[in-house]
Design a protein around this motif. Structure first.
Motif: not given
Length: 931
Positions: A389-394, A397-402, A414-419
């Protein structure tokens, strides 16, 4: 030949051209002559020569020495062309001097040549190192100044009142003068904000951040009607925010964060419609109402963290369509993350951490295509989310969900590119395998996968993708068994902090790269000796190898291999032999824990080099020595635990002037101390006679990493085992208000000294299982903070002093197995003690009964504590005993700070300390390091 004379118009044109050329020639000639007056050039050079140049600046990472371009000869001799110098085009006088972040080191004296530059209008010296010197009062000589910047330059002391004489000032920046521990250096004492508002009426830009003002904000501050920028962050301001601030309608920047403001936020701030930044974070408001916020539709940056904001995320925020940064962390926000937040498409930063938000992470947040930082940790968010779900957020750079209740599915097509992440925290996300998508994340600086269920080996490709950038790696509380293909941690050449605690790692201790600052690998199954290569970690500040099966001699290098080593924890291993004399001069060590090993011999006298030592725990070893009175030379020593060794001899101080200045916990139990319990011993405990503590805190060491984008604090909270209220407990955190003495299980003799009555700060006193005789001294009734008193298993005689009933915090009392007689005191806390407190004293009786009704009857015994009681069974599981302890919730150790100062944090600590019972499981919470 007749020649035509020139026309009148032609002649006028020629004359005008000639006059123009002559004017320009004269102007150029004049400017060349007047530029760079020799006196001012000399003044500039003298000023700069009074400083040294330090290319590594403690105040600015962007510093460069501007003055290196200043020359006396050639074309560069014109000071008006020097870097940072600005001159008036007509007069040639120096009107501007910008040496901000120029690597200057030194101080500005009252005779400095700077004050000869009397035509200065703009002066910027921010971002240098003025070595804690004072702001010079002679600045008032520069009476033409309109702009003055002395920010972030290690100035200290009182701001001189002469600053208010600079009546032409439109910009004053004295902010952010703090030391390396973020302590404010400047203070406002000789004048106040009211005087400043009266004298500097033309001010437009005012930055006093991190100046200790320690007052309320006067309503008169609203008289500065030209203000467009006001920064009063971290000024120790108090009271209410005056509603008159709403009259500063030109304000575009208002920062009142990190103060002690109370009450409500005035709704008059809704008048500040030009605001683009508003920060009220970290104050003491009472559930403030912010319904007026929606009127500030130009806001781009909104910081409202830590202001006791309750209820759902304010609906008024949905109108802030220009919003770029939203910080609402550390509040009491409840409900779900609203769907309308995805309509704020300009957002680049959303911080909602440390709240009580629940429900799922809305998929619509994937519409925030400009988002760079998303912090949602420490909430109650739940559900299963696809990491894709975060793939569209190009730009993310910082994701903290712990620290939520999320289950994160990390399989990516394979065709999904993550930031490209730089900071990624997926702790507590129910991960069962190492996320495969991390293979392509080669820009990671911070990776947290702790407290998951990841099994198997740490993959080799982590060393490949992290060797250039990875600085912090946290993999604790998983089920890792080793490293795939035995790859070496030293591949991570930029690594500074590594946590591998509470896994199933086996074999030898892995050795990371020399860049490491913090290394914690406790509670694993490591074996063998420590390799000498560990001593190549010259930058190491924290080393925790506790709760393993490491063996061999104490490594000679560990006392002197690192100038920066603060914490050394080797407890609960199988180290043997002597502790060598290796602790270097000017050691930085603050905590040494070598408990639960097989160390022997004498204490190394080189420990006296550890002048910053706060905690020393050598319990459960075989060390044989006399009592180390020489440790009184450690001025910061607070905790000394020598329990269960082979110390012997007298407790009489060889020097009557000797004092332990800070010592507040001392445990000498289960040794071989003999002789008279000396009065001088208690006289050495200076800090237990009175306290200068100003606030409740935990004993800890904090290290701050200055990483790209933001700083990261790591806190190592000290922990100890201590007998209290008849139970041997693990204190996961040590409050700085606790004071305890345990001399039990020795062979001390004689009377209990009267000097013990001067130790007014003591909470727990255990003299049990000795050969003490005489009466119980009535001076014990003066120990108003006493909560636990154990005098059992001695030869005490006489009556129990009736004034002990004045000890209203007393929660545990045991005088069993002595030779006491007479009535048992009644009333207050004494009505709560059961018969086991008095058994074995045939002469004791209840005053209302002529006989000894129940004192000789043996009630059910609490579990006996063996001499080498370990980490895993230190608390009884008796439910009745649990209820008794919790029922006494009025003592300092269980709820009160320094007599009458009550803190809500104590209640939290009480739950953590007393509310949990340790079982036999080896895998548990993380030791020491907390985040």
């Amino acid at each position: 030949m007749i020649m035509a004379s020139p026309s009148h118009g032609t002649l006028s044109s020629v004359c005008l051209t000639l006059l123009t050329m002559l004017f320009l020639l004269v102007r150029t000639s004049t400017s060349v002559q007047t530029l760079c007056h020799g006196a001012e050039r000399s003044a500039l050079l003298l000023f700069v020569q009074s400083f040294s140049i330090r290319t590594i600046s403690p105040t600015s990472s962007y510093a460069y020495p501007k003055t290196e371009s200043w020359k006396l000869s050639g074309e560069s001799s014109d000071c008006c062309l020097w870097d940072g110098v600005e001159c008036d085009e007509d007069t040639g006088y120096v009107t501007g001097l910008d040496l901000g972040s120029s690597s200057l080191h030194g101080s500005i004296s009252s005779t400095s040549s700077l004050f000869q530059l009397v035509h200065l209008r703009r002066l910027s010296l921010g971002g240098n190192d003025f070595n804690y010197s004072r702001v010079p009062s002679k600045l008032a000589l520069l009476s033409s100044l309109t702009h003055l910047n002395l920010s972030n330059s290690l100035f200290s002391g009182e701001i001189p009142i002469e600053i208010t004489e600079l009546s032409h000032l439109t910009s004053l920046d004295l902010g952010r003068n703090v030391d390396s521990s973020a302590r404010n250096l400047l203070e406002l004492r000789s004048f106040d904000l009211r005087r400043l508002a009266r004298d500097l009426t033309g001010i437009e830009h005012l930055d006093l951040s991190s100046v200790n003002i320690s007052s309320t904000v006067p309503a008169a501050l609203a008289n500065l009607s030209s203000l467009t920028f006001l920064n009063l962050e971290d000024c120790n301001l108090q009271g209410l925010i005056p509603s008159s601030l709403g009259d500063l309608t030109r304000l575009g920047y208002l920062n009142l964060g990190h103060n002690n403001f109370s009450g409500q936020v005035p709704s008059s701030l809704a008048n500040l419609t030009q605001l683009e930044l508003l920060s009220l974070s970290h104050n003491s408001f009472i559930s403030p109402s912010l319904s007026w916020l929606g009127k500030l539709n130009k806001i781009r940056v909104l910081h409202l963290s830590g202001i006791d904001l309750a209820g759902e995320i304010p609906l008024s925020l949905r109108n802030m369509t220009q919003l770029s940064q939203l910080r609402l962390s550390k509040n009491r926000l409840t409900g779900k993350i609203p769907l309308w937040i995805s309509n704020l498409t300009q957002l680049t930063l959303v911080h909602l951490r440390h709240n009580e938000l629940h429900g799922p992470i809305p998929e619509s947040m994937s519409k925030l295509v400009n988002l760079e930082e998303l912090k949602l940790e420490y909430n109650q968010l739940s559900g299963t989310i696809e990491f894709s779900m975060f793939a569209s957020l190009k730009h993310l750079t910082m994701l903290q969900i712990r620290r939520n209740n999320l289950t994160v599915l990390t399989t990516i097509s394979d065709n999904t590119t993550l930031p490209k992440f730089k900071y990624l925290a997926l702790g507590d996300c129910n991960l069962s395998e190492f996320p495969e998508f991390l293979r392509s994340q080669d820009e990671l600086i911070y990776l947290h996968l702790g407290r998951n269920k990841i099994q198997g080996q740490i993959p080799k490709w982590l060393g490949d993708i992290g060797h250039k950038t990875l600085s912090i790696l946290i993999l604790r509380n998983n089920f890792f068994t080793g490293f795939e293909q035995s790859w070496e941690l030293s591949l991570l050449t930029k690594l500074q902090w590594l946590e591998l605690d509470s896994n199933k790692l086996e074999g030898q201790l892995p050795i990371p790269s020399p860049s490491l600052v913090g290394y914690s690998i406790s509670n694993n199954f490591l074996t063998g000796e420590i390799l000498p290569s560990l001593c190549n970690l010259r930058s190491l500040g924290f080393l925790d190898l506790s709760y393993n099966k490491l063996s061999g001699k104490f490594p000679n290098c560990l006392g002197d291999f690192s100038d920066s080593l603060l914490v050394l924890n080797l407890s609960n291993n199988f180290f043997s032999g002597r502790v060598p004399q290796v602790f270097r001069d000017e050691s930085s060590l603050r905590m040494i824990d070598l408990s639960h090993n097989q160390l022997e011999g004498q204490l190394p006298r080189s420990l006296t080099n550890c002048r910053k030592m706060e905690i020393l725990d050598l319990s459960y070893n075989r060390i044989s020595d006399k009592f180390p009175f020489w440790l009184a030379n450690l001025p910061k020593l607070q905790v000394l635990i020598l329990r269960s060794n082979q110390f012997s001899g007298s407790t009489t101080s060889p020097d009557t002037m000797l004092e332990f200045h800070k010592l507040q916990i001392i445990d000498l139990s289960y040794n071989n101390f003999t002789g008279i319990l000396a009065s001088e011993f208690f006289q050495t405990l200076r800090s237990m006679r009175f306290s200068d503590l100003k606030e409740f805190a935990y004993m800890q060491t904090i290290h701050t990493f200055q990483l790209p984008i933001y700083s990261r604090d790591f806190t190592y909270r000290y922990e100890i085992n201590l007998a209290n209220k008849g139970v041997y407990m693990k204190y996961w955190q040590i409050p700085n208000v606790i004071a305890a003495i345990d001399l039990s299980s020795n062979t001390l003799q004689g009377d209990i000294p009267q000097s013990i009555g001067t130790l007014e700060m003591v909470n727990a006193l255990n003299l049990s299982n000795n050969h003490l005789s005489g009466g119980i001294p009535s001076v014990l009734g003066k120990l108003a903070n006493l909560e636990s008193l154990d005098l059992s298993q001695n030869m005490l005689s006489g009556e129990i002093p009736q004034n002990l009933t004045q000890l209203t915090f007393l929660a545990y009392f045991n005088v069993s197995h002595n030779q006491l007689v007479g009535p048992i005191p009644q009333g207050k806390q004494f009505n709560t003690f059961d018969n086991s407190s008095y058994e074995g004293n045939s002469g004791l009786y209840m005053e209302h009964s002529p006989k000894k009704p129940e004192c000789s009857e043996a009630p059910p015994q609490r579990p006996n504590l063996p001499k080498h009681q370990g980490f895993y069974n230190i608390l009884t599981k008796d439910n009745e005993w649990i209820a008794v302890v919790i029922g006494y919730g009025s003592g300092l150790v269980v709820g009160v700070v320094a007599g009458s100062r009550v803190s809500s944090r104590i209640a939290e600590w009480f739950v953590k300390t007393f509310g949990r019972r340790q079982g036999n499981q080896r895998r548990g919470g993380v030791r020491g390091v907390r985040h």
